[in-house]
Write a protein that holds these residues in place. Structure first.
Motif, PDB file in Angstrom:
ATOM      1  N   LEU A  36       8.896  -0.346   0.926  1.00 24.22           N
ATOM      2  CA  LEU A  36       8.777   1.103   0.794  1.00 24.22           C
ATOM      3  C   LEU A  36       7.316   1.514   0.650  1.00 24.22           C
ATOM      4  O   LEU A  36       6.864   2.477   1.288  1.00 24.22           O
ATOM      5  CB  LEU A  36       9.589   1.599  -0.405  1.00 24.22           C
ATOM      6  N   ALA A  37       6.557   0.793  -0.157  1.00 24.66           N
ATOM      7  CA  ALA A  37       5.141   1.112  -0.337  1.00 24.66           C
ATOM      8  C   ALA A  37       4.380   0.965   0.980  1.00 24.66           C
ATOM      9  O   ALA A  37       3.498   1.774   1.287  1.00 24.66           O
ATOM     10  CB  ALA A  37       4.529   0.198  -1.402  1.00 24.66           C
ATOM     11  N   GLN A  39       5.605   1.410   4.000  1.00 27.55           N
ATOM     12  CA  GLN A  39       5.968   2.563   4.832  1.00 27.55           C
ATOM     13  C   GLN A  39       5.249   3.826   4.364  1.00 27.55           C
ATOM     14  O   GLN A  39       4.761   4.608   5.173  1.00 27.55           O
ATOM     15  CB  GLN A  39       7.479   2.783   4.819  1.00 27.55           C
ATOM     16  N   GLU A  40       5.184   4.015   3.048  1.00 27.69           N
ATOM     17  CA  GLU A  40       4.503   5.191   2.512  1.00 27.69           C
ATOM     18  C   GLU A  40       3.021   5.168   2.853  1.00 27.69           C
ATOM     19  O   GLU A  40       2.441   6.198   3.209  1.00 27.69           O
ATOM     20  CB  GLU A  40       4.710   5.278   1.003  1.00 27.69           C
ATOM     21  N   ASP A  41       2.396   3.997   2.754  1.00 31.14           N
ATOM     22  CA  ASP A  41       0.982   3.879   3.098  1.00 31.14           C
ATOM     23  C   ASP A  41       0.750   4.156   4.580  1.00 31.14           C
ATOM     24  O   ASP A  41      -0.253   4.774   4.953  1.00 31.14           O
ATOM     25  CB  ASP A  41       0.453   2.483   2.737  1.00 31.14           C
ATOM     26  N   VAL A  43       2.548   6.121   6.485  1.00 30.50           N
ATOM     27  CA  VAL A  43       2.699   7.562   6.675  1.00 30.50           C
ATOM     28  C   VAL A  43       1.434   8.288   6.214  1.00 30.50           C
ATOM     29  O   VAL A  43       0.935   9.177   6.903  1.00 30.50           O
ATOM     30  CB  VAL A  43       3.944   8.096   5.932  1.00 30.50           C
ATOM     31  N   GLN A  44       0.897   7.887   5.062  1.00 30.96           N
ATOM     32  CA  GLN A  44      -0.331   8.518   4.561  1.00 30.96           C
ATOM     33  C   GLN A  44      -1.495   8.298   5.525  1.00 30.96           C
ATOM     34  O   GLN A  44      -2.307   9.203   5.747  1.00 30.96           O
ATOM     35  CB  GLN A  44      -0.687   7.984   3.186  1.00 30.96           C
TER      36      GLN A  44
END
Length: 58
Positions: A36-37, A39-41, A43-44
């Motif tokens: 998840l981290a 994927q979030e990175d 996206v950012q």
């Protein structure tokens, strides 16, 4: 490795291969928080790149 892949200027092919490898490692380890981290990175990083393009186009 993740910060290196998400930097501007990294060739897209290399970025994709690296992200696939990281995802595979997180999945094999059962590290859903890490996945998840990641994927979030990603996206950012994309949002940051889009912001820079918008600024340059003005």
């Amino acid at each position: 490795m993740k910060p290196c892949l998400l930097r501007l200027g990294v060739p897209e092919k290399l970025r994709k291969r690296g992200m696939v490898q990281l995802k595979r490692i997180y999945k094999l380890q059962g590290d859903l928080d890490g996945l998840l981290a990641l994927q979030e990175d990603a996206v950012q990083a994309l949002e940051g790149a889009l912001s820079e393009v918008r600024i340059e186009q003005r």
